[in-house]
Design an enzyme around this catalytic site. Structure first.
Site, mmCIF file in Angstrom:
data_model
loop_
_atom_site.group_PDB
_atom_site.id
_atom_site.type_symbol
_atom_site.label_atom_id
_atom_site.label_comp_id
_atom_site.label_asym_id
_atom_site.label_seq_id
_atom_site.Cartn_x
_atom_site.Cartn_y
_atom_site.Cartn_z
ATOM 1 N N ASN A 1 -0.056 -4.078 7.423
ATOM 2 C CA ASN A 1 -0.208 -5.141 6.434
ATOM 3 C C ASN A 1 0.688 -4.802 5.247
ATOM 4 O OD1 ASN A 1 -1.053 -6.986 4.539
ATOM 5 N ND2 ASN A 1 -3.114 -6.146 4.309
ATOM 6 N N TRP A 2 1.812 -5.504 5.158
ATOM 7 C CA TRP A 2 2.782 -5.191 4.099
ATOM 8 C C TRP A 2 2.350 -5.747 2.749
ATOM 9 C CZ3 TRP A 2 8.326 -6.223 6.564
ATOM 10 C CH2 TRP A 2 8.498 -5.352 7.641
ATOM 11 N N GLU B 1 -12.837 -2.205 6.894
ATOM 12 C CA GLU B 1 -12.075 -1.638 5.789
ATOM 13 C C GLU B 1 -12.999 -1.463 4.580
ATOM 14 O OE1 GLU B 1 -7.598 -2.473 6.268
ATOM 15 O OE2 GLU B 1 -8.484 -4.140 5.187
ATOM 16 N N GLY C 1 -2.136 -0.285 5.428
ATOM 17 C CA GLY C 1 -1.463 -0.896 4.293
ATOM 18 C C GLY C 1 -0.262 -0.068 3.878
ATOM 19 N N GLY C 2 -0.449 0.782 2.876
ATOM 20 C CA GLY C 2 0.655 1.526 2.270
ATOM 21 C C GLY C 2 1.551 2.247 3.270
HETATM 22 C C1 PEP Z 1 -5.350 -2.520 3.688
HETATM 23 O O1 PEP Z 1 -5.344 -2.986 2.564
HETATM 24 O O2 PEP Z 1 -5.497 -3.265 4.684
HETATM 25 C C2 PEP Z 1 -5.179 -1.086 3.831
HETATM 26 C C3 PEP Z 1 -5.716 -0.534 4.875
HETATM 27 O O3 PEP Z 1 -4.499 -0.432 2.844
HETATM 28 P P1 PEP Z 1 -4.167 1.142 2.755
HETATM 29 O O4 PEP Z 1 -3.783 1.592 4.147
HETATM 30 O O5 PEP Z 1 -3.032 1.232 1.804
HETATM 31 O O6 PEP Z 1 -5.400 1.822 2.285
#
Ligand code: PEP
Length: 256
Positions: A17-18, A174, A239-240
């Protein structure tokens, strides 16, 4: 079968997820780098990247012929009409998407999306032929109060429409407090939530064992293998780390 729990092994899913990151040229460069890593389909894992809407077509073109799928980050619940700034599920499909993320906690918080709205969006996504990654997860206050399982069950009950199945639905657990924080729940805590989600799917989908339940929240190359070894974890929503091709690739390999 999966660790004697009576469940056939499913292919995992690593979804990136960009969010609101990347102009078209940056998105294409990231997709091309990822593609160089991922020349062929991984034996046990599907890959999906979800760029911002403005980069979908360019990134989709860069992925043509690769095993990496394209997804959207949200869609409107209506098929079309006077909804300035929004994007319909059919538009995502038209841009080359197979899948859309719905109910992400950032949408629930920033845009006050209710379970009912997320459910309507899921119906719209299916009508347009998109698969759905439906996000659920508790806040830190809810976890500290001992309500994580109940919150997730309630979100699922309120936002999952009838008519989906293992081919058209994935759930992403999440925890809100784990997103972007560098913190993750303990393995036993993740297993408890994923097990509860699996039980909640019974009676709501025809094939609960076939629905992939992803974990999301600070998945990184150095914790991915441990997270993927947790019972009932069928992949990751990232995400990141999905913004760095080598990191996302390392996570995908840990899934496979
Ligand atoms: C997200 O927001 O879907 C996510 C998993 O972010 P991160 O991996 O940056 O915690």
């Amino acid at each position: 079968m999966d660790q004697g729990r009576g469940r056939a092994v499913v292919r995992k899913l690593a979804a990136g997820n960009w969010k609101m990151n990347g102009l078209r040229a940056e998105g294409v460069a990231l997709a091309e780098e990822l593609r160089r890593h991922c020349a062929a389909t991984l034996p046990g894992c599907d890959l999906l990247i979800c760029p911002p809407a403005t980069a979908l077509t360019a990134v989709g073109a860069a992925l043509t012929g690769s095993p990496i799928g394209l997804g959207g980050q949200d869609c409107h619940e209506a098929p079309k009409g006077a909804h300035t700034g929004d994007i319909s599920a059919a538009m995502l499909k038209d841009a080359g998407c197979t899948t859309v993320i719905l109910g992400h906690s950032e949408r629930r918080a920033d845009h006050h999306e209710s379970n009912a709205l997320v459910q309507a969006k899921a119906v719209a996504a299916r009508a347009a032929g998109l698969a759905v990654i439906l996000c659920v997860g508790e806040s830190l206050a809810e976890r500290d109060a001992g309500h994580a399982l109940a919150v997730v069950a309630q979100q699922l009950a309120g936002s999952l429409p009838p008519g989906l199945d293992g081919a058209t639905l994935a759930i992403a657990y999440e925890p809100v407090w784990a997103i972007g924080s560098g913190r993750t729940p303990k393995a036993a805590e993740i297993a408890a939530v994923h097990g509860r989600i699996r039980r909640e799917l019974s009676g709501r989908v025809p094939d609960p064992a076939a629905v992939r339940i992803l974990y999301g929240g600070s998945v990184k190359p150095d914790n991915a293998a441990a997270l993927m070894a947790v019972p009932d974890v069928d992949g990751a929503l990232v995400g990141g780390a999905s913004l760095v091709a080598a990191d996302f690739w390392a996570i995908a390999q840990a899934c496979a």
